[in-house]
Enzyme design. Structure first.
Site, PDB file in Angstrom:
ATOM      1  CB  SER A  78      -0.913   0.003   1.225  1.00 45.27           C
ATOM      2  OG  SER A  78      -0.145  -0.027   2.425  1.00 45.27           O
ATOM      3  CB  SER A  79       4.461   1.882  -0.571  1.00 48.02           C
ATOM      4  OG  SER A  79       4.628   1.448  -1.910  1.00 48.02           O
TER       5      SER A  79
END
Length: 211
Positions: free
Chosen positions: A74-75
């Protein structure tokens, strides 16, 4: 007094009816019987083996120009979500260098390889600064060349990290994830060599697209 054609010439000249004595161009249009018949080859339909070769060639070309990558973390949220499929095109950087704002796919740099990460692992981050830029972060505010940046694409939650000012060396860019509080990027392992970049983000689709 005009001489009559010899017997040999009379045998070579085909007689024309009186109505066919027309100007030269018109005569050629109306009398094409003297032209040789052109034997045009019939089109050859590809055989089964030819079709397979063509399909293989198209697949190789498409693989050379673009590829689909799985977003594994989810960066890059909210721009990209974990589990999305992102398309990386490989043409743009044949003609220009990466620009600020580009989302890029890249092989992990040496610093991460030395920590045990496989060299074939590919990350996806956003280019924040390019060679020669001064970059720093003050209480979560990104500053490039002395100008505070307005980043509409980052995650909403507050960021409080700080990074000392640095100048990017030639041949390197600075990349960060849009989810600044949950991203391992240039803040941790330094500027990214441009040669590590394998493609530019073009589009994405989620799993629901296949349902």
């Amino acid at each position: 007094m005009a001489m009559a054609p010899t017997r040999l010439l009379r045998g070579l000249i085909a007689p024309l009816p009186p109505s066919d004595w027309l100007p030269c161009t018109a005569s050629l249009l109306y009398h094409q019987w003297w032209l040789p018949t052109l034997a045009l080859p019939l089109p050859r339909w590809p055989s089964c083996s030819d079709g397979l070769k063509l399909l293989l060639a198209l697949l190789l070309v498409s693989a050379a120009l673009a590829e689909v990558r799985l977003v594994a973390s989810s960066s890059m949220a909210p721009t990209l979500r974990s589990g999305d499929r992102a398309v990386a095109e490989k043409v743009t950087y044949m003609f220009r260098r990466p620009s600020v704002g580009d989302i890029v796919f890249f092989r992990v740099p040496t610093a991460l390889q030395n920590c045990g990460l496989n060299k074939d692992v590919v990350f996806i981050k956003r280019v924040i600064a390019t060679p020669g830029d001064f970059i720093e972060v003050r209480q979560g505010q990104l500053i490039v060349n002395g100008v505070a940046q307005k980043e509409h694409y980052t995650a909403i939650h507050g960021a409080s990290y700080t990074m000392e000012a640095m100048r990017l060396p030639e041949g390197h860019v600075f990349v960060m994830g849009d989810n600044r509080n949950n991203s391992c990027d240039s803040r941790a392992w330094g500027p990214l060599p441009i040669n590590n970049i394998v493609g530019r983000y073009m589009m994405s689709f989620g799993r629901s697209s296949f349902q």
